[in-house]
Design a protein around this motif. Structure first.
Motif, short mmCIF file in Angstrom:
data_model
loop_
_atom_site.label_atom_id
_atom_site.label_comp_id
_atom_site.label_asym_id
_atom_site.label_seq_id
_atom_site.Cartn_x
_atom_site.Cartn_y
_atom_site.Cartn_z
N ALA A 21 -57.21 -0.17 2.09
CA ALA A 21 -56.89 -0.54 0.71
C ALA A 21 -56.55 0.70 -0.10
CB ALA A 21 -58.08 -1.26 0.07
N ALA A 22 -55.53 0.54 -0.94
CA ALA A 22 -55.17 1.60 -1.90
C ALA A 22 -55.12 0.94 -3.27
CB ALA A 22 -53.81 2.19 -1.54
N TYR A 23 -55.80 1.55 -4.22
CA TYR A 23 -55.88 0.92 -5.54
C TYR A 23 -56.17 1.99 -6.58
CZ TYR A 23 -57.39 -2.40 -9.17
OH TYR A 23 -57.52 -3.12 -10.32
N ASP A 24 -55.35 2.01 -7.61
CA ASP A 24 -55.59 3.00 -8.66
C ASP A 24 -55.74 2.32 -10.02
OD1 ASP A 24 -53.03 2.19 -9.21
OD2 ASP A 24 -52.08 4.10 -8.67
N ASN A 47 -53.91 0.05 -10.97
CA ASN A 47 -52.60 -0.45 -11.33
C ASN A 47 -51.89 -0.95 -10.07
OD1 ASN A 47 -50.36 -1.00 -12.83
ND2 ASN A 47 -49.56 1.09 -12.75
N ASP A 48 -51.43 -0.01 -9.28
CA ASP A 48 -50.76 -0.37 -8.04
C ASP A 48 -51.81 -0.72 -6.98
OD1 ASP A 48 -48.65 -0.87 -6.42
OD2 ASP A 48 -48.03 1.23 -6.16
N ILE A 49 -51.41 -1.55 -6.03
CA ILE A 49 -52.38 -2.03 -5.04
C ILE A 49 -51.69 -2.24 -3.69
CG2 ILE A 49 -51.98 -4.42 -5.85
CD1 ILE A 49 -55.43 -3.66 -4.80
N ARG A 50 -52.41 -1.85 -2.63
CA ARG A 50 -51.94 -2.12 -1.26
C ARG A 50 -53.17 -2.52 -0.44
NH1 ARG A 50 -47.97 -1.21 -3.58
NH2 ARG A 50 -46.03 -0.17 -2.94
N ILE A 51 -53.02 -3.59 0.32
CA ILE A 51 -54.15 -4.05 1.15
C ILE A 51 -53.63 -4.52 2.51
CG2 ILE A 51 -56.01 -5.75 1.41
CD1 ILE A 51 -55.89 -6.10 -1.69
N ALA A 110 -47.64 6.81 -4.38
CA ALA A 110 -48.65 7.49 -5.20
C ALA A 110 -50.02 6.90 -5.02
CB ALA A 110 -48.23 7.44 -6.67
N VAL A 111 -50.09 5.55 -4.96
CA VAL A 111 -51.38 4.90 -4.90
C VAL A 111 -52.13 5.22 -3.62
CG1 VAL A 111 -50.57 2.73 -3.88
CG2 VAL A 111 -52.58 2.72 -5.38
#
Lengths: 152, 312, 682
Positions: free
Chosen positions: B242-245, B247-251, B217-218
């Protein structure tokens, strides 16, 4: 020993059957075997875009395409182009030495098609970015962008 | 370029069989944008090319909501895919930040992952390079390394992986499906250690068939930021997917290491409530810059902070 | 004396060869169809210094399709060959990448393959390829290019600097830069008995013919050089390069026509480059900003093969006046390829340093940088004491400030800092002797033959425009033929002197044709000595740049650049603008990205392709424009024109660097201004 293989392809609407060295690039096939020297060799490594042709309708670097890997392909080179962009390039002075020009033209025709197919907004920034694979050392970029915008 | 035979594979099985029957040094050929380039430089000298570029050319919706990207899908087609654009925007951006329009039309998904380093020593057969010629040395360590690795390098190799696409895929928990197995993308590329000639964990007769991007989702709130020395058509000095909402995070980082660098420590720090800057520093603590590339530490930190701020 | 009114000159005519170029029908050197042609490829050294101990060609000769391998052991001897052109004449290796052999084969693929199969054993000697300000081999050359004194000194610079109200003392460096024209250098060599024909990518058919005749010890009449279309040169095709000699040697050896194109990688060692420079600039001024001291001390490199002494500080002798002045040039003799011409050799790197220093002085003195330049604009040439034929630097600065909206001072927009920079530009206005041939055809058309070469300048077009005016006919009545040494002798397309030199001959030929009954005339301007009073002849310009710097990533983009030039009469505004913005674009590249890095241990260039050596791409060039002020200078040529090929690049790098400083407060004094030099400092 050189490895030879037969291939057939259509270039600018004309059919060719020939036997090629497997090492021969599509670019060298055009320039050295078919006498179509419009496509240029500027770096032979995909870093300048002077060799850009339309390969099965998509712009591609002919220097990195092995001829044998494109058996059956439909190729359009600058000699086979008949596009208002060519007049626009002359009118806008979109080149000086002219060596990158065939690649610029094929690339721009391919880009215009991509923008339509992918439904992308064709503004100057888009053109500049998407035409960045075609280096012009003479520095005709503003005129190239103007010519493309003229026909877009 | 040394003479070689060429076969166009009709299927994955055919490709593997043809590859297996070659007497020495067969290579799978995708778009050729790196392999042909390296063959012309004398860096790669296959005796046989097995063309797999026409196999596995579709992008399919996974049952779970993810995507299965065939190894033969061209970079340009993948970037243009509506599902990629909307659900994984950093992946589309990364693809479009790589190479040029005409190269993206040739380059395949599988080939992109298998790109070799653009370290200039690797590309010149007249110069030493442990990756190209094991045991010959790494002149980059003491020589020109401004754009080479700051993390995960070894005394044998300080090369970086050049792919942009792989950085986004690393952030999105992608999985590489080969003719034998499934490999998480973050484990697919190797660090150089004492075998710098091995870029990935792939065996010589193992073929990538697809890359699976799981539903995430993020990822819909993601961005790819690439810092380079000119505005387009240049390899990254540093890049960040980077994915960031909130709450959830991916880097993941590009341009820092021998592989796409998933920033687990930074992700963890952010989950624990650290500031973006502190999170970046938590990740880059392990950096061991060389004489001339310490700037990458600061550049990577700032680029990450910038990307996260834009997503916030 | 004034310049005659014109009708066709001054109009934006399309390039005459434009259609050919957009249809792929313009033929470049490598593209001529030649019967029974063989392919040659250079084999280059893999050490920087030493001697070839042994050569094993057996594997190469055994390879499929290979006709011959040439090395110093079997190549034809060239006792008259000099410097870089004396290839395959000895086992000595003077730099890495030097030609040590050639493979000739039936196909390009076979030649390239066998190139890697020729084995050389070397006795390796210690090399040194790194330029340093304190290099132990630094020496004072006898002159700097082409015939300038190496050093000059007037007054007492040291004392003036001590007494100056404001002074700066800074060192600026520029890296090795490569011309990188899009068309790699290429030659087809054809021997017919004692005669040699070369289809060659170069900037001067006659200059090449002369050098080839000398190198091969044959009369010039037996050499013909054809260069009808040339894919850019920027100086790198101004002098014959070693690969062309190799093609002719190979063709003689195999007794077949031979074609050879250097690879992009080989271009980095075989086709010349701009020397790196280390330049110390010291400027002092009084309270009003009047310069009291100018000192420009340059360290640069040459090779062990030949001496190339770039005239980097020569421009400083004429741009601004001061009672106390000093310029020096010192060379280090390194184990490197010989540097050569690259667009505005001398002026370009020199003005980067001088115009950066002027910006620094303006800031130190609290004077607007345009105002500082205006206050110091000299009435007469400070170097020679001569009057200027025309000097409109002040007008260019004022016009540009107005058009560009000159209002320096850093502005922030989100995460971007914006700033403005300005720099002066200048380049000598020259004319060289040239011949031209004019013929009246029976059908109302005229044919002009000039030994000019069009490397992208639009030479064909402007020469035809000049002829159309002189003959009082429409442009389409003029046939123009160029690029062939079979035509009357003409100078190179270089030094921004092409149109000036060739155009003068065209004017003379046309006037002679109109004045007499002959249907064909030939003129030579070498007899027209300049009898006028001595004048300082230069073009001038002002470059304005708006730089945007990302505060996080330190990426610099040139958002706007404007050049305003005073360069005499503009012969064709369309092609002139193209040339000027092209020069400025190369200057943007110089400022922000162009650099060939050197590995001292390996004695090698590290960057040797277009992925590593960055030149500007389309996305780097946003709003770049050029304009000019009305200027009519009758003292250079009858057209009233000054050259425009080089002045666009000259001030641009300094203008960019000054704009980056204005935006960020950070002064980068070593080009290029890449993110690594700025990040964390903004």
């Amino acid at each position: 020993m050189a490895e030879l293989q037969p291939i057939a392809l259509t270039v600018n609407g004309e059919h060719h059957s020939l036997v090629v060295d497997t090492r021969t690039s599509l670019l060298d096939l055009l320039r050295e075997h078919l006498g179509l020297t419009g496509s240029k060799k500027g770096c032979d490594h995909g870093q300048c875009g002077a060799c850009t042709v339309l390969l099965d309708g998509r712009r591609a670097n002919a220097c990195l395409a092995l001829a044998v890997a494109h058996d059956g392909a439909d190729v359009v080179t600058v000699e086979g182009l008949d596009h208002p962009l060519q007049d626009a390039f002359v009118e806008r002075d979109a080149f000086q030495c002219g060596y990158c020009t065939p690649g610029q033209l094929c690339s721009a025709v391919g880009m215009l098609d991509e923008a339509e197919r992918w439904d992308e907004r064709l503004d100057a920034d888009y053109v500049r970015d998407r035409m960045s694979g075609n280096i012009c050392r003479c520095g005709a970029y503003p005129n190239i962008v103007a010519a493309i915008e003229d026909v877009a | 370029m040394e003479p070689f035979t060429y076969r166009r594979a009709s299927s994955t099985e055919d490709a593997l069989a043809t590859h297996g029957s070659a007497t020495r040094g067969a290579k799978f050929l995708g778009g050729g944008t790196n392999l042909v380039d390296l063959m012309r430089l004398g860096v790669e000298t296959p005796s046989e090319l097995v063309d797999v570029s026409r196999l596995e050319c579709s992008i399919d919706a996974g049952e779970d909501g993810g995507l299965r990207i065939g190894a033969g899908v061209r970079n340009s087609e993948l970037a243009a895919d509506r599902r990629v654009r909307s659900r994984y925007p950093a992946l589309a951006q990364a693809l479009l930040a790589g190479a040029s329009g005409q190269l993206r039309n040739l380059a395949t998904t599988g080939g992109n992952l298998l790109q070799r380093t653009r370290c200039p020593y690797f590309q010149d057969v007249t110069k030493p390079c442990n990756k190209r010629e094991p045991g010959s040395g790494c002149p980059a360590r003491e020589g020109e390394h401004r754009n080479l690795a700051i993390v995960g390098h070894s005394e044998h190799c300080v090369a970086t992986h050049p792919s942009d696409m792989a950085v986004a895929l690393a952030a999105f928990d992608a999985v590489v499906h080969t003719s034998r197995r499934a490999i998480p993308l973050v484990d697919f590329h190797r660090l150089p250690e004492d075998e710098p000639w091995r870029d990935t964990v792939l065996e010589p007769d193992e073929l990538i068939v697809a890359v699976e991007v799981p539903p995430l989702a993020v990822a819909a709130r993601s961005t790819y930021r690439k810092v380079r020395e000119r505005a387009s058509f240049a390899f990254a000095l540093v890049s960040v997917a980077a994915a960031y909402d909130g709450n959830d995070i991916r880097i993941a980082f590009g341009g820092l290491a021998h592989k796409p660098w998933r920033a687990f420590a930074a992700e963890e720090a952010i989950r624990s409530g650290a500031s973006f800057r502190d999170a970046a520093e938590a990740e880059l603590e392990q950096a061991k810059p060389l004489r001339d590339n310490a700037y990458k530490v600061e550049l990577a930190a700032r680029t990450l902070v910038r990307a996260l701020e834009e997503l916030s | 004396m004034s310049v005659a009114p014109t009708r066709v000159v001054g109009t934006p005519a399309d390039r005459l060869e434009g259609r050919d170029k957009v249809q792929g029908e313009a033929t470049y050197a490598y593209e001529y169809e030649v019967e029974h042609v063989a392919y040659a490829t250079p084999v280059v050294s893999t050490i920087a210094k030493g001697r070839i101990r042994s050569i094993d060609s057996s594997a190469a000769l055994a390879a499929d399709g290979v006709i011959a391998v040439l090395t110093w052991e079997n190549a034809p001897k060239l006792p008259k060959a000099e410097g870089e052109l004396a290839i395959l004449q000895s086992p000595q290796v003077s730099y890495r990448g030097q030609i040590v052999g050639a493979v000739v084969a039936e196909s390009y693929e076979a030649a390239r393959h066998a190139e890697l199969l020729v084995r050389f054993e070397y006795d390796v000697e210690e090399h040194d390829v790194e330029l340093r300000a304190d290099h132990p081999t630094l020496y004072k050359p006898g002159k700097v290019n082409p015939e300038f004194p190496t050093d000059t000194e007037e007054g007492d610079v040291e004392r003036a600097l001590e007494e100056a109200a404001h002074a700066i003392d800074e060192t600026y460096t520029t890296p090795t830069e490569h011309n990188n024209a899009m068309e790699p250098h290429a030659t087809i060599a054809i021997w017919d008995g004692p005669s040699l024909t070369l289809y060659d990518s170069n900037q001067g058919a006659h200059a090449h013919r002369e050098t080839f005749a000398k190198t091969f010890d044959m009369p010039p009449e037996q050499v013909r050089v054809i260069a009808r279309h040339v894919g850019g040169g920027f100086g790198s095709k101004g002098t014959p390069r070693p690969h062309a000699v190799l093609a002719a040697l190979a063709a003689r050896h195999v007794e077949r026509p031979v074609k050879l194109a250097v690879t992009r990688q080989q271009m980095f060692t075989l086709t010349g480059y701009r020397t790196p420079t280390i330049q110390r600039l010291r400027l002092g001024c009084d309270e009003r900003g009047m310069l009291t001291a100018i000192a420009h001390d340059v360290v640069e490199q040459t090779s062990t093969v030949d001496e190339f002494a770039e005239q980097t500080a020569v421009v400083t002798r004429m741009l601004y006046a001061s009672p106390n002045r000093r310029t020096t040039h010192r060379l280090a003799r390194l184990d490197v390829p010989t540097p050569s011409w690259m667009r505005a050799p001398g002026e370009c790197p020199g003005m980067y340093a001088l115009e950066s220093a002027m910006d620094e002085l303006a800031i130190a003195a609290g004077i607007d940088p345009i105002e500082l330049r205006i206050r110091n604009d000299p009435e007469i040439d400070p170097e020679s004491g001569n009057r200027f034929s025309t000097r409109n630097l002040v007008a260019c600065l004022r016009e540009g400030a107005d058009r560009f909206g000159w209002k320096p001072g850093s502005r922030r927009n989100g995460r971007t800092l914006a700033g403005l920079g300005v720099a002066a530009s200048t380049y000598p206005a020259r004319r060289r002797p040239s011949q031209a041939h004019a013929r009246r055809n029976g059908d109302g058309t005229f044919t002009m033959r000039v030994g000019a070469v069009d490397i992208g300048t639009g030479a064909r077009t402007v020469l035809a425009q000049i002829a159309a005016d002189e003959l009082a006919v429409e442009l389409d009545r003029i046939h123009i033929e160029i690029g062939d040494s079979a035509f009357g002798s003409a100078p190179v397309a270089g030094g921004s002197a092409g149109a000036s030199s060739w155009g003068t001959a065209v004017v003379r030929a046309c006037r002679l044709l109109r004045a007499g009954d002959e249907d064909e005339v030939h003129v030579d301007t070498s007899d027209s000595a300049d009898a006028e009073e001595p004048l300082a002849k230069h073009g001038f310009g002002a470059i304005f740049v708006e730089a945007h710097v990302d505060v996080d990533t330190a990426e610099v983009r040139v958002a706007r650049a404007l050049g305003v030039f005073g360069v005499g009469r503009i012969l064709n505004p369309k092609t002139a603008r193209s040339q000027l913005i092209g020069g400025m674009t190369m200057g943007i590249g110089m400022a922000l990205m162009e650099e060939t890095r050197v590995d001292g241990r390996l004695g090698a260039f590290v960057d040797q392709d277009l992925a590593m050596y960055h030149v500007p791409v389309n996305a780097d060039v946003l709003d770049v424009d050029a304009t000019w002020i009305d200027e009519d200078d009758p003292h250079i040529n009858p057209m009233g024109a000054k050259g425009i090929g080089e002045i666009g690049i000259v001030g641009t790098a300094a203008a960019v660097a000054n704009a980056v400083h204005d935006a960020t407060g950070v002064r980068v004094r070593d080009l290029p201004i890449t993110p690594d030099k700025l990040v964390g400092r903004i």
